[in-house]
Each structure stands twice: as C-alpha cells, then as structure tokens.
Design an enzyme around this catalytic site. Structure first.
Site, PDB file in Angstrom:
ATOM      1  N   CYS A  13     -11.511   2.659 -29.868  1.00  0.00           N
ATOM      2  CA  CYS A  13     -12.774   3.270 -30.266  1.00  0.00           C
ATOM      3  C   CYS A  13     -13.688   3.566 -29.100  1.00  0.00           C
ATOM      4  O   CYS A  13     -14.773   2.979 -28.988  1.00  0.00           O
ATOM      5  CB  CYS A  13     -13.462   2.368 -31.267  1.00  0.00           C
ATOM      6  SG  CYS A  13     -12.428   2.214 -32.717  1.00  0.00           S
ATOM      7  N   GLU A  14     -13.252   4.376 -28.198  1.00  0.00           N
ATOM      8  CA  GLU A  14     -14.152   4.964 -27.211  1.00  0.00           C
ATOM      9  C   GLU A  14     -13.512   6.201 -26.616  1.00  0.00           C
ATOM     10  O   GLU A  14     -12.283   6.318 -26.569  1.00  0.00           O
ATOM     11  CB  GLU A  14     -14.578   3.962 -26.142  1.00  0.00           C
ATOM     12  CG  GLU A  14     -13.500   3.261 -25.387  1.00  0.00           C
ATOM     13  CD  GLU A  14     -14.132   2.318 -24.357  1.00  0.00           C
ATOM     14  OE1 GLU A  14     -14.589   2.831 -23.329  1.00  0.00           O
ATOM     15  OE2 GLU A  14     -14.167   1.107 -24.593  1.00  0.00           O
TER      16      GLU A  14
ATOM     17  N   GLY B   8       0.754  -1.249   0.000  1.00  0.00           N
ATOM     18  CA  GLY B   8       0.000   0.000   0.000  1.00  0.00           C
ATOM     19  C   GLY B   8       0.779   1.290   0.000  1.00  0.00           C
ATOM     20  O   GLY B   8       0.199   2.364  -0.209  1.00  0.00           O
TER      21      GLY B   8
ATOM     22  N   PRO C  44       4.843  -5.350  -0.533  1.00  0.00           N
ATOM     23  CA  PRO C  44       4.962  -4.138  -1.337  1.00  0.00           C
ATOM     24  C   PRO C  44       4.838  -4.438  -2.831  1.00  0.00           C
ATOM     25  O   PRO C  44       5.280  -5.479  -3.297  1.00  0.00           O
ATOM     26  CB  PRO C  44       6.381  -3.663  -1.018  1.00  0.00           C
ATOM     27  CG  PRO C  44       7.129  -4.921  -0.752  1.00  0.00           C
ATOM     28  CD  PRO C  44       6.152  -5.820  -0.037  1.00  0.00           C
TER      29      PRO C  44
ATOM     30  N   ARG D 168      -4.820   2.903 -16.320  1.00  0.00           N
ATOM     31  CA  ARG D 168      -4.944   3.661 -15.074  1.00  0.00           C
ATOM     32  C   ARG D 168      -5.526   5.070 -15.227  1.00  0.00           C
ATOM     33  O   ARG D 168      -6.398   5.454 -14.444  1.00  0.00           O
ATOM     34  CB  ARG D 168      -3.600   3.724 -14.322  1.00  0.00           C
ATOM     35  CG  ARG D 168      -3.020   2.335 -14.000  1.00  0.00           C
ATOM     36  CD  ARG D 168      -1.866   2.385 -13.011  1.00  0.00           C
ATOM     37  NE  ARG D 168      -2.309   2.750 -11.698  1.00  0.00           N
ATOM     38  CZ  ARG D 168      -2.216   3.942 -11.179  1.00  0.00           C
ATOM     39  NH1 ARG D 168      -1.611   4.909 -11.842  1.00  0.00           N
ATOM     40  NH2 ARG D 168      -2.684   4.196  -9.985  1.00  0.00           N
TER      41      ARG D 168
END
Ligand code: LLP
Length: 412
Positions: free
Chosen positions: A343-344, A239, A275, A313
C-alpha cells in the site's frame, strides 16, 4: 556465467523449468542456480592466483546458510558486519581464521563474540571503536587482530547510497587519523595491527577508482612498514559491478590483474577481497505470478504477487532489474508499470517497461535479484517472506521455506 535461459520458449534455471518450481513451491520465490553461484565465487577467487590472497564472500549480500556452505566447502572466507552474520558464517562452517569483520557500529557484545570465535581481523572504523576493542580484549587476556579501515577519498562513481569511499561518508578514517590509530594500536598489548582495509563502494563499473584507492593504500602500507609495523594484510573490500541492463563492468580477471599489478612487488603480503554482488547478483531470479492487469486512464499496470518487501532495490535505489516472462509468447509488448500489492506508490519493480502481454496466473522472472534481494527483504504489510530454492542441474531443494503466519507473530 548466468544459467537462466530459454529452452523451447520456456525459461529454465540450469536444467529445470522455472514453471515447475513456481507450481510446486509457489511464488514469490527466489530461485538460485548453484552452478552460477559457485562458478562466480571460484572464478573470482582464481582470478587472484599468482599472489597470496584470501577471498572473503560478503555475507550481507545473500546470507542463506546453503550459500554460505558453498563458500565454506570451497575453503573461502567471509566478510561480516554483525553478530548475526558471524553466527551464520560459523554455522555454515566458514573457518573463523578466514573471517573479517567490518562496520562502523560494532557493539561490545559483538566484539566479544568475534574475539572469542578467533576471527582473522577486525576492520576498525574509528578511534573510539579501537579503544573499546582494546579494553574488551585486555579484560579477556586476548589480543585483537586489527586493520584500520581507511577512507581513501576516491569517487567510486556509483549511486550515492552505496558510495563509501568519499570523505563525507561515515565509513573508515582519513589517512592521517589512520596513522594515529596505528600508533595507538602499536603501543597497546591487547591490539595487534596486522592489516590495512578499505571498501570504496558497490556496483563500480570502472577500474580506475579501485586502482586509485589501491595505490593510496600501498603508499600507506609502505609508510607503516617503514615505521616498524608488521602489516601483513591489505583488504581491498568488494564493489565490483555486474550487468543488470546495459552495463559493461570489468571482468573479475581484469579487476584482479589491475590490482595485482599494484601489489606484486610488495613482499610478505596477503590481499583480502570481499566480493558480494559479483558472486550472487546474477545467480538468482525472483519468480513471481501475475495477479491482475489494471488499466487506468493514463497507465497500464501489471500487478504481481512480489513487492518491495521482497525486492526493494528498484524503489530504493532506482535500480533496473530485467523482467521476463517464464513462457515466451508472440504477444505484443506494451509499456507497463510492474507493481506489487503493497500500500504505497513506491511499491514498484519496474516503471514504463516494455513487457509482452501477460495474463493472470502466468509467471514472470525478475532478473539479477541475488544480491541484496532476499537479504534486504522484510515483512512490511505483514507479508510472509519468500521461499528460496537452490537448483542444481535438473533438481532443486528448498533452502528457505516460505514463512508462515506463525513466523510472522513469533516474538510478539
Ligand atoms: N565489503 C564491505 C565493507 C561492504 O560494505 C560491502 C557492501 C561489500 C564488501 C560488498 O560489496 P559488493 O561486492 O557487493 O559491491 N544494498 C545495496 C548495496 C550496499 C553495499 C553495502 N556494502 C544494493 O542493493 O545495491
């Protein structure tokens, strides 16, 4: 440490110009710095010196065998969440006795594989999972080493999709349910409760949620031990955040020393950490080519040959990734959207980003792409998944070849 830097206006990875890789391997291409990956991994591990500890690199973050081999060669362990990740970890030579297995949906066959392999422990996330594991172990005359993943109900102050330590999340169980599961495990011969686990979220930028979770875990540890349970491992999960833009995360040293302080008076304990991002995140860039400059009445777009199938991301979490030219120029900068061929309209890598003018055929580097970059990539739009290259000093090798059209239809 991050070894992507300019020399004479040319962007290098370690001692190798990225342009050379782009020409020889093609784009899009993930370029890894071996030194950075290794240094991040080893310095994270070293930060825990002074206390019994085991660093289990989180395989989901970036799971290329060559990266996992670096983990194995340095004697470190792995945090896995599927049979596929177990397969990779073992193939890379990671010792089974250094593998911890998390996840809310382990299947029976995955449990069998992990049990047969002899992993260190199962991080169990529900009572039905614990019951199934006990049955599977009993049928095989084995004893399954378990930790219960506790949900400490701590707000990790991160993106909701990657926050796991709140009581609304699907992960872990409340302390009270954990105690019930430990009591159950203690009575069953095929289960050996040896650990206590949590993971509260990813890309955390302050120490306090980690500390709060650790204190709650310590309290539970003491209470379990007082009931006669021989808990030897506390797994604190992963984290720790990294710098993508202007973030100022705690260093691995600050992180480790804050948590070591909580456990230093506990005897016969090994701290496990998982990690991922802090090791891989800034160890790779995504190298892409500019296809077109497209102007509309309201916006300027730079169309590149990388897309959300390569790096999801920005679109999925609204994440920021720095984008820089591989060759620095003194051309003026303009606000642009950096978009891919998919295609978006969700196919963007950056929005309203000030980028110095680039032309077709030139190369860009999308920074901090190592964590959850390639590992979340797909074949959407029947695009071939990118190549991965590992740079070491002034040499490189392809650690995953670019997919071919045949790869695309294999199995259909
Ligand atoms: N351990 C467990 C049980 C995990 O679920 C995770 C990440 C880690 C360790 C490693 O966490 P790290 O040190 O990397 O923060 N795809 C998202 C992140 C998802 C995190 C999933 N779990 C992203 O691209 O930001």
């Amino acid at each position: 440490m991050n070894l992507f830097d300019y020399k004479d206006n040319e962007l290098y990875c370690e001692d190798l110009p990225l342009e050379l890789i782009a020409r020889e391997v093609g784009t899009p291409c993930y370029v890894w710095s071996e030194k950075t990956f290794k240094n991040q991994l080893l310095s994270f591990d070293a930060a825990w010196d002074g206390i019994n500890h085991l660093t289990c690199y989180s395989v989901k973050v970036a799971s290329n065998l060559s990266l996992l081999e670096i983990v194995a060669q340095n004697g470190l362990g792995a945090d896995i969440v599927s049979g596929g990740e177990l397969f990779r970890a073992l193939k890379a030579g990671i010792e089974p006795s250094k593998i911890v297995y998390s996840g809310v949906g382990k299947t029976a066959s995955e449990m069998v594989e992990a049990l047969e392999a002899g992993i260190l422990m199962f991080n169990v996330e529900s009572k039905p999972e614990l019951e199934l594991l006990s049955k599977i172990a009993r049928e095989r005359n084995k004893v399954a080493p378990v930790a219960i993943r506790v949900n400490p109900d701590v707000d990790p102050q991160t993106h909701p999709y990657v926050a796991t330590g709140l009581k609304e999340s699907k992960f872990g169980v409340a302390t009270i349910a954990a105690i019930d599961m430990y009591n159950f495990a203690a009575q069953i011969d095929s289960l050996n409760p040896i650990g206590l686990d949590c993971h509260i979220g990813s890309q955390l930028l302050s120490l306090s949620p980690f500390q709060e979770a650790a204190r709650r875990l310590k309290e539970l540890l003491i209470s379990l031990r007082s009931r006669g349970l021989a808990i030897k491992y506390v797994d604190l999960g992963g984290g720790l955040g990294i710098n993508y833009d202007k973030e100022e995360p705690p260093s691995p040293e600050q992180y480790a020393s804050a948590l070591k302080a909580i456990f230093e008076d506990v005897k016969d304990l090994t701290i496990i950490t998982e990690p991922g991002r802090v090791v891989a995140g800034n160890s790779s860039i995504l190298l892409v080519s500019v296809l077109y400059n497209k102007k509309t009445q309201v916006k300027d777009f730079v169309v590149i040959d990388g897309a959300i199938n390569d790096l999801i991301r920005p679109s999925f979490y609204g994440s920021f990734h720095g984008i820089v030219p591989v060759r620095l120029t003194d051309r003026p900068a303009f606000p642009v959207d950096v978009v891919g061929p998919i295609c978006e309209s969700g196919d963007f890598l950056a929005k309203d980003r000030s980028l110095s003018q680039v032309f077709s055929g030139e190369y860009l580097a999308i920074k901090s792409a190592g964590a959850y970059g390639f590992s979340m990539s797909s074949n959407y739009n029947s695009r071939l998944r990118a190549a991965e290259v590992l740079v070491s000093g002034d040499t490189y090798r392809v650690i995953r070849r670019r997919e071919t059209r045949e790869d695309l239809i294999r199995g259909e």
